[in-house]
Design a protein around this motif. Sequence first.
Motif, short mmCIF file in Angstrom:
data_model
loop_
_atom_site.label_atom_id
_atom_site.label_comp_id
_atom_site.label_asym_id
_atom_site.label_seq_id
_atom_site.Cartn_x
_atom_site.Cartn_y
_atom_site.Cartn_z
N ASP A 132 2.42 2.53 16.43
CA ASP A 132 1.69 1.17 16.01
C ASP A 132 0.64 1.43 15.26
OD1 ASP A 132 3.78 0.00 17.79
OD2 ASP A 132 2.28 -0.16 19.27
N ILE A 133 0.20 0.48 14.45
CA ILE A 133 -1.03 0.43 13.48
C ILE A 133 -1.99 -0.45 13.76
CG2 ILE A 133 -1.83 0.61 11.20
CD1 ILE A 133 0.69 2.09 10.39
N LEU A 134 -3.14 -0.23 13.89
CA LEU A 134 -4.23 -1.06 14.12
C LEU A 134 -5.20 -0.74 12.89
CD1 LEU A 134 -6.16 -3.23 15.46
CD2 LEU A 134 -6.77 -1.49 17.08
N ALA A 135 -5.33 -1.74 11.92
CA ALA A 135 -6.07 -1.50 10.72
C ALA A 135 -7.12 -2.79 10.40
CB ALA A 135 -4.94 -1.38 9.65
N THR A 136 -8.04 -2.38 9.71
CA THR A 136 -8.89 -3.41 9.24
C THR A 136 -8.91 -3.69 7.94
OG1 THR A 136 -10.35 -2.71 11.10
CG2 THR A 136 -11.39 -4.03 9.48
N GLY A 137 -9.17 -4.93 7.42
CA GLY A 137 -9.35 -5.23 6.11
C GLY A 137 -8.28 -4.65 5.02
N GLU A 138 -8.66 -4.05 4.09
CA GLU A 138 -7.77 -3.60 3.08
C GLU A 138 -6.84 -2.47 3.47
OE1 GLU A 138 -8.04 -2.17 -1.73
OE2 GLU A 138 -9.68 -3.03 -0.81
N SER A 139 -7.35 -1.73 4.69
CA SER A 139 -6.43 -0.89 5.01
C SER A 139 -5.23 -1.60 5.56
CB SER A 139 -6.91 0.11 6.24
OG SER A 139 -8.05 0.85 5.49
N GLY A 140 -5.22 -2.75 6.06
CA GLY A 140 -4.19 -3.39 6.37
C GLY A 140 -2.95 -3.73 5.46
N ALA A 141 -3.41 -3.85 4.09
CA ALA A 141 -2.50 -4.06 2.94
C ALA A 141 -1.84 -2.46 2.82
CB ALA A 141 -3.26 -4.13 1.63
N ALA A 169 -4.39 -8.81 -5.93
CA ALA A 169 -3.49 -8.82 -7.00
C ALA A 169 -4.21 -8.57 -8.31
CB ALA A 169 -2.74 -10.39 -7.26
N LYS A 170 -5.72 -8.19 -8.07
CA LYS A 170 -6.47 -8.04 -9.40
C LYS A 170 -5.85 -6.81 -9.86
CE LYS A 170 -10.49 -10.66 -8.36
NZ LYS A 170 -11.91 -10.80 -8.13
N ILE A 171 -5.98 -6.60 -11.05
CA ILE A 171 -5.73 -5.24 -11.95
C ILE A 171 -6.92 -4.75 -12.48
CG2 ILE A 171 -3.17 -5.69 -11.71
CD1 ILE A 171 -3.34 -6.45 -14.67
N PRO A 172 -6.85 -3.51 -12.80
CA PRO A 172 -8.08 -3.03 -13.59
C PRO A 172 -8.02 -3.45 -14.96
CG PRO A 172 -6.84 -1.26 -12.72
CD PRO A 172 -6.12 -2.58 -12.58
N ASP A 173 -9.20 -3.84 -15.72
CA ASP A 173 -9.48 -4.57 -17.00
C ASP A 173 -10.61 -3.46 -17.74
OD1 ASP A 173 -11.77 -5.08 -15.89
OD2 ASP A 173 -11.23 -7.06 -15.49
N THR A 247 -7.13 -0.21 -5.89
CA THR A 247 -6.52 0.24 -4.93
C THR A 247 -5.73 -1.24 -4.48
OG1 THR A 247 -8.48 -0.88 -3.83
CG2 THR A 247 -8.38 1.58 -3.80
N THR A 248 -5.46 -1.90 -5.39
CA THR A 248 -4.82 -3.37 -5.29
C THR A 248 -3.30 -3.23 -5.11
OG1 THR A 248 -4.87 -3.52 -7.63
CG2 THR A 248 -6.69 -4.57 -6.26
N ILE A 249 -2.68 -4.22 -4.96
CA ILE A 249 -1.20 -4.33 -4.62
C ILE A 249 -0.66 -5.72 -4.56
CG2 ILE A 249 -1.26 -4.04 -2.10
CD1 ILE A 249 1.32 -2.51 -2.25
N ASN A 250 0.31 -5.81 -5.16
CA ASN A 250 1.00 -7.05 -5.01
C ASN A 250 1.95 -7.25 -3.65
OD1 ASN A 250 2.79 -9.49 -5.09
ND2 ASN A 250 3.96 -8.97 -6.96
N LEU A 251 0.90 -7.77 -2.60
CA LEU A 251 1.45 -7.75 -1.38
C LEU A 251 2.31 -8.78 -0.79
CD1 LEU A 251 0.36 -5.93 1.21
CD2 LEU A 251 -1.00 -7.77 1.91
N LYS A 252 2.70 -9.89 -1.69
CA LYS A 252 3.71 -10.88 -1.21
C LYS A 252 5.22 -10.00 -1.42
CE LYS A 252 1.06 -14.71 -3.39
NZ LYS A 252 1.04 -15.82 -4.60
N HIS A 253 5.33 -9.28 -2.59
CA HIS A 253 6.81 -8.76 -2.27
C HIS A 253 6.92 -8.10 -1.11
CE1 HIS A 253 9.74 -6.29 -3.80
NE2 HIS A 253 9.15 -5.35 -3.60
N CYS A 254 5.97 -7.12 -0.51
CA CYS A 254 5.94 -6.21 0.72
C CYS A 254 6.25 -7.21 1.54
CB CYS A 254 4.62 -5.46 0.72
SG CYS A 254 4.38 -4.12 -0.45
N LEU A 255 5.62 -8.28 1.86
CA LEU A 255 5.85 -9.13 3.10
C LEU A 255 7.06 -9.63 3.20
CD1 LEU A 255 2.40 -10.88 2.91
CD2 LEU A 255 2.97 -9.58 4.84
N LYS A 256 7.74 -9.83 2.02
CA LYS A 256 9.01 -10.66 2.11
C LYS A 256 10.12 -9.68 2.59
CE LYS A 256 7.94 -13.99 -1.63
NZ LYS A 256 8.00 -14.59 -2.96
#
Length: 319
Positions: A132-141, A169-173, A247-256
């Motif tokens: 099991d994993i217990l994670a806070t904030g961005e580590s949850g992603a 969902a932000k990416i480097p600019d 460190t960002t990611i498109n989390l919607k794709h993973c959740l689905k």
Amino acid sequence: MNWKKKLISITALASFATFIIHIINKLIYFLATMDNLLSNTSGSYYNWKFGKIYYKKIGTGHPLLLLHDLDTYSSGHEWNKVLKDLSKTNTVYRVDLLGCGRSDKPNITYTNYLYVQLINDFIKQVIGEETDILATGESGAFAIAACHNNNLAIRKLILVNPPDIDKLAKIPDKRSKLFINILQLPVIGTFIYNLLTGRINTGKIFNEHYFYDSNLIEHDLLSTYYETAHMEAGSKYLFASLYGHYTTINLKHCLKTITNSIYFIIGSEKENIIETTDEYHSILPSIEIEKINEAKQLPQLEKPYEFMDKVRIFLEDEF
């Protein structure tokens, strides 16, 4: 000849200023770490391909991996007030993520995929069984993305104040890349990092982001977080990657795609947390949510007893 004298004077002055800034940087790191608040060496090190990962194993029972929030201030110390209780029912693995705490801080670009690799490799090579994993904030992603990559290694996720999906969902600019280039300069970049993560800013992030009740913020806790951010100059590389949106990611794709059970524990006073959890719920309605009143980002430190009550609900929930 005058221009040559001026050039020599400017070069000498610049060199002297750089030397002074270098000495200031050294002094900041010395003063920040002189109390050795993270000097406990009772844990172990996992020799990962990108650097040594500090972790502490304690307790017996089903494995539980603890992932602290992702910030240069953060470390496994985040779990200190609940570690003993968690170890009564679980074999707990508390890690310092790469770039944080007592783990190595290499000069690399820190990405979401890097931490997903770390989680999966740590489970496979250190824990050796479903966890099991217990994670806070961005580590949850990272935990969600790790499930997406290898859901058989992870049983359930308990996420504390999960990150905003849109911000993830932000990416480097161009602006963020320029900031990273400046921050990576050997002396000036380190000085800028030290200014941005000074003791005053450490207190500010606790008052505005981490805790709801400032009276509960202990001096030693502030000092530990400040020390963590200045254990070595390499801390600035994670800082640069975070603010550069690497460190960002498109989390919607993973959740689905994942089928693991996911639980949220949220602090009622965390900004926009209801809107954030509503968005997760719209993608994955099976998510269960427990709220801790009068708490913000770190309820495990601010309200450890209430926090443990919520965690027990989810750890004991079989499916």
